[in-house]
Write a protein that holds these residues in place. Structure first.
Motif, PDB file in Angstrom:
ATOM      1  N   ARG A 206      64.357  18.483  39.739  1.00  0.00           N
ATOM      2  CA  ARG A 206      64.211  19.192  38.468  1.00  0.00           C
ATOM      3  C   ARG A 206      64.271  20.697  38.696  1.00  0.00           C
ATOM      4  NH1 ARG A 206      60.509  15.709  34.354  1.00  0.00           N
ATOM      5  NH2 ARG A 206      61.465  13.690  34.815  1.00  0.00           N
ATOM      6  N   VAL A 207      65.433  21.129  39.089  1.00  0.00           N
ATOM      7  CA  VAL A 207      65.601  22.525  39.500  1.00  0.00           C
ATOM      8  C   VAL A 207      65.496  23.481  38.320  1.00  0.00           C
ATOM      9  CG1 VAL A 207      68.127  22.512  39.331  1.00  0.00           C
ATOM     10  CG2 VAL A 207      67.007  24.029  40.972  1.00  0.00           C
ATOM     11  N   CYS A 208      65.869  23.021  37.133  1.00  0.00           N
ATOM     12  CA  CYS A 208      65.763  23.824  35.908  1.00  0.00           C
ATOM     13  C   CYS A 208      64.911  23.026  34.914  1.00  0.00           C
ATOM     14  CB  CYS A 208      67.138  24.109  35.323  1.00  0.00           C
ATOM     15  SG  CYS A 208      68.240  25.074  36.374  1.00  0.00           S
ATOM     16  N   PRO A 209      63.617  22.912  35.170  1.00  0.00           N
ATOM     17  CA  PRO A 209      62.802  21.939  34.431  1.00  0.00           C
ATOM     18  C   PRO A 209      62.690  22.205  32.941  1.00  0.00           C
ATOM     19  CG  PRO A 209      61.413  23.395  35.758  1.00  0.00           C
ATOM     20  CD  PRO A 209      62.820  23.645  36.178  1.00  0.00           C
ATOM     21  N   GLY A 210      62.955  23.420  32.502  1.00  0.00           N
ATOM     22  CA  GLY A 210      62.863  23.715  31.077  1.00  0.00           C
ATOM     23  C   GLY A 210      64.177  23.620  30.332  1.00  0.00           C
ATOM     24  N   ALA A 211      65.256  23.257  31.019  1.00  0.00           N
ATOM     25  CA  ALA A 211      66.572  23.247  30.383  1.00  0.00           C
ATOM     26  C   ALA A 211      66.684  22.119  29.361  1.00  0.00           C
ATOM     27  CB  ALA A 211      67.665  23.103  31.441  1.00  0.00           C
ATOM     28  N   ALA A 225      65.214  34.977  48.682  1.00  0.00           N
ATOM     29  CA  ALA A 225      65.138  34.870  50.139  1.00  0.00           C
ATOM     30  C   ALA A 225      63.703  34.604  50.573  1.00  0.00           C
ATOM     31  CB  ALA A 225      65.644  36.166  50.771  1.00  0.00           C
ATOM     32  N   SER A 226      63.560  33.669  51.492  1.00  0.00           N
ATOM     33  CA  SER A 226      62.237  33.327  52.028  1.00  0.00           C
ATOM     34  C   SER A 226      62.411  32.745  53.417  1.00  0.00           C
ATOM     35  CB  SER A 226      61.517  32.338  51.111  1.00  0.00           C
ATOM     36  OG  SER A 226      62.285  31.163  50.932  1.00  0.00           O
ATOM     37  N   PRO A 227      61.384  32.812  54.261  1.00  0.00           N
ATOM     38  CA  PRO A 227      61.473  32.210  55.595  1.00  0.00           C
ATOM     39  C   PRO A 227      61.755  30.711  55.506  1.00  0.00           C
ATOM     40  CG  PRO A 227      59.561  33.641  55.428  1.00  0.00           C
ATOM     41  CD  PRO A 227      60.105  33.506  54.045  1.00  0.00           C
ATOM     42  N   LYS A 228      62.452  30.182  56.495  1.00  0.00           N
ATOM     43  CA  LYS A 228      62.835  28.769  56.448  1.00  0.00           C
ATOM     44  C   LYS A 228      61.627  27.847  56.338  1.00  0.00           C
ATOM     45  CE  LYS A 228      67.195  29.215  58.957  1.00  0.00           C
ATOM     46  NZ  LYS A 228      67.965  28.841  60.175  1.00  0.00           N
ATOM     47  N   ALA A 229      60.557  28.160  57.060  1.00  0.00           N
ATOM     48  CA  ALA A 229      59.375  27.295  57.012  1.00  0.00           C
ATOM     49  C   ALA A 229      58.795  27.265  55.603  1.00  0.00           C
ATOM     50  CB  ALA A 229      58.321  27.784  58.008  1.00  0.00           C
ATOM     51  N   GLN A 230      58.751  28.418  54.950  1.00  0.00           N
ATOM     52  CA  GLN A 230      58.247  28.485  53.580  1.00  0.00           C
ATOM     53  C   GLN A 230      59.179  27.751  52.626  1.00  0.00           C
ATOM     54  OE1 GLN A 230      58.082  32.118  50.645  1.00  0.00           O
ATOM     55  NE2 GLN A 230      56.450  32.347  52.176  1.00  0.00           N
ATOM     56  N   PHE A 231      60.479  27.904  52.843  1.00  0.00           N
ATOM     57  CA  PHE A 231      61.476  27.224  52.027  1.00  0.00           C
ATOM     58  C   PHE A 231      61.314  25.704  52.135  1.00  0.00           C
ATOM     59  CE2 PHE A 231      65.877  25.391  51.949  1.00  0.00           C
ATOM     60  CZ  PHE A 231      66.100  25.535  50.598  1.00  0.00           C
ATOM     61  N   ALA A 234      58.305  24.495  50.222  1.00  0.00           N
ATOM     62  CA  ALA A 234      58.446  24.585  48.774  1.00  0.00           C
ATOM     63  C   ALA A 234      59.486  23.628  48.211  1.00  0.00           C
ATOM     64  CB  ALA A 234      58.807  26.023  48.378  1.00  0.00           C
ATOM     65  N   PHE A 235      60.493  23.285  49.016  1.00  0.00           N
ATOM     66  CA  PHE A 235      61.635  22.530  48.495  1.00  0.00           C
ATOM     67  C   PHE A 235      61.246  21.191  47.867  1.00  0.00           C
ATOM     68  CE2 PHE A 235      65.583  20.059  48.685  1.00  0.00           C
ATOM     69  CZ  PHE A 235      66.467  20.949  48.101  1.00  0.00           C
ATOM     70  N   PRO A 236      60.352  20.379  48.471  1.00  0.00           N
ATOM     71  CA  PRO A 236      60.019  19.083  47.851  1.00  0.00           C
ATOM     72  C   PRO A 236      59.432  19.204  46.453  1.00  0.00           C
ATOM     73  CG  PRO A 236      59.293  19.124  50.138  1.00  0.00           C
ATOM     74  CD  PRO A 236      59.706  20.520  49.792  1.00  0.00           C
ATOM     75  N   SER A 237      58.834  20.349  46.117  1.00  0.00           N
ATOM     76  CA  SER A 237      58.225  20.509  44.801  1.00  0.00           C
ATOM     77  C   SER A 237      59.254  20.527  43.684  1.00  0.00           C
ATOM     78  CB  SER A 237      57.373  21.779  44.753  1.00  0.00           C
ATOM     79  OG  SER A 237      58.178  22.935  44.921  1.00  0.00           O
ATOM     80  N   VAL A 238      60.549  20.669  44.044  1.00  0.00           N
ATOM     81  CA  VAL A 238      61.591  20.682  43.027  1.00  0.00           C
ATOM     82  C   VAL A 238      61.689  19.329  42.326  1.00  0.00           C
ATOM     83  CG1 VAL A 238      63.550  19.955  44.452  1.00  0.00           C
ATOM     84  CG2 VAL A 238      63.934  21.525  42.561  1.00  0.00           C
ATOM     85  N   TYR A 239      61.256  18.257  42.979  1.00  0.00           N
ATOM     86  CA  TYR A 239      61.335  16.937  42.353  1.00  0.00           C
ATOM     87  C   TYR A 239      60.357  16.794  41.194  1.00  0.00           C
ATOM     88  CZ  TYR A 239      64.555  15.275  45.886  1.00  0.00           C
ATOM     89  OH  TYR A 239      65.664  15.106  46.671  1.00  0.00           O
ATOM     90  N   LYS A 240      59.313  17.611  41.183  1.00  0.00           N
ATOM     91  CA  LYS A 240      58.372  17.598  40.060  1.00  0.00           C
ATOM     92  C   LYS A 240      58.551  18.807  39.144  1.00  0.00           C
ATOM     93  CE  LYS A 240      54.739  15.015  42.458  1.00  0.00           C
ATOM     94  NZ  LYS A 240      53.305  15.020  42.892  1.00  0.00           N
ATOM     95  N   GLY A 245      56.468  27.818  39.971  1.00  0.00           N
ATOM     96  CA  GLY A 245      55.326  28.682  40.189  1.00  0.00           C
ATOM     97  C   GLY A 245      55.360  29.442  41.490  1.00  0.00           C
ATOM     98  N   HIS A 246      56.377  29.174  42.332  1.00  0.00           N
ATOM     99  CA  HIS A 246      56.482  29.856  43.615  1.00  0.00           C
ATOM    100  C   HIS A 246      56.889  31.312  43.394  1.00  0.00           C
ATOM    101  CE1 HIS A 246      57.884  30.827  47.679  1.00  0.00           C
ATOM    102  NE2 HIS A 246      57.188  29.780  48.092  1.00  0.00           N
TER     103      HIS A 246
END
Length: 291
Positions: A206-211, A225-231, A234-240, A245-246
């Motif tokens: 849900r990359v554009c959850p309000g669309a 841009a963000s460090p790979k570890a942070q990326f 954060a990436f799994p949160s896109v499914y919800k 909020g990041h």
């Protein structure tokens, strides 16, 4: 009366497991009085040409039997016409059907939606002069993963994308983007940029959850841009859809979006569109869908 229905078929959907679902759907449509023809191309281009010929003959509906890729192809034939688009979702993700509130796990229920012939007008986005998309166009990390995955012959299915993701992470660096949002220009380094007519792609991200598919706007999600570890965290949160909020995520809306980035290929509805620069523009009510 159900009328004349052209069914555009992808026999390879779900790795070929959808073939057994086709006959019951065709039987349901015919039993209710529909005059059904089946379109099965020898290649995507051949299928598109056949679909366009069918639409030119003005059937009561063109029905996509497959996943988002087959819906994408059907959109090319129906966008901007009076021929309604029906969807029998039998793909892996079925994100477009999900956004439209269609049955995704019951093909006969989806066939009944087609038979009901209730039409809803929704937006579609045009890329350049003659390409359309219905869900999300992506550029950046995710599209580079797609490029890698499409070059792999093994492993099969979704596992191929996991392998491609691991490979891409080894060398990936933030990409300099120039993004036009109507009359505004944003320049930034980003991990990815997604332009959404609907909320999700890639089997539920849900990359554009309000669309919304009928608000006359495109939602733009920019993951800076963000460090790979942070990326990676954060990436799994896109499914919800909670990634919004990041602090590295920026959300915008526009009617016209331009994207420029070096050596970046865009994908839309999971299909390869081509390199940037490109222009996306929403066309309100361009699609009539059976809903």
């Amino acid at each position: 009366m159900p009328g004349e229905i052209a069914v555009l078929v992808n026999p390879a959907a779900r790795g070929g497991r959808s073939r057994g679902l086709l006959a019951p759907v065709l039987n349901r449509l015919r039993r209710e009085g529909a005059e059904v023809s089946v379109i099965l191309g020898e290649s995507p281009q051949d299928a598109l040409e056949r679909a366009c010929i069918a639409v030119a003959e003005r059937p009561d509906a063109l029905v996509a039997f497959g996943g988002d890729g087959m819906v994408h192809l059907a959109v090319q034939a129906t966008a901007g016409t009076d021929v309604p688009l029906g969807i029998i979702p039998v793909g892996t993700g079925n994100d477009i059907a999900d956004a439209l509130g269609l049955p995704r796990k019951d093909t006969l229920a989806a066939a009944d939606v087609v038979l009901r012939r209730r039409i809803r007008e929704v937006d579609a986005a045009r890329v350049g002069e003659d390409e359309w998309f219905a869900s999300v166009l992506c550029c950046g990390f995710d599209s580079r993963v797609n490029e890698r995955a499409n070059r792999l012959s093994w492993p099969p299915g979704m596992a191929k994308y996991l392998v491609a993701m691991v490979q891409e992470l080894r060398s990936f660096a933030p990409i300099p983007f120039r993004i036009g949002l109507d009359d505004e220009v944003v320049e930034c380094e980003a991990m990815l940029v997604a332009v959404g007519n609907t909320r999700s792609y890639g089997a539920g991200m849900r990359v554009c959850p309000g669309a919304l598919p009928d608000d006359g706007l495109l939602d733009v999600t920019i993951l800076g841009a963000s460090p790979k570890a942070q990326f990676l965290r954060a990436f799994p949160s896109v499914y919800k859809g909670t990634h919004v909020g990041h602090p590295a995520v920026t959300l915008r809306r526009a009617r016209r979006v331009t994207l420029e980035a070096p050596e970046v290929i865009a994908y839309a509805d999971g299909e390869r569109i081509g390199p940037t620069p490109l222009v996306c523009e929403v066309v309100p009510g361009a699609l009539k869908v059976l809903n």
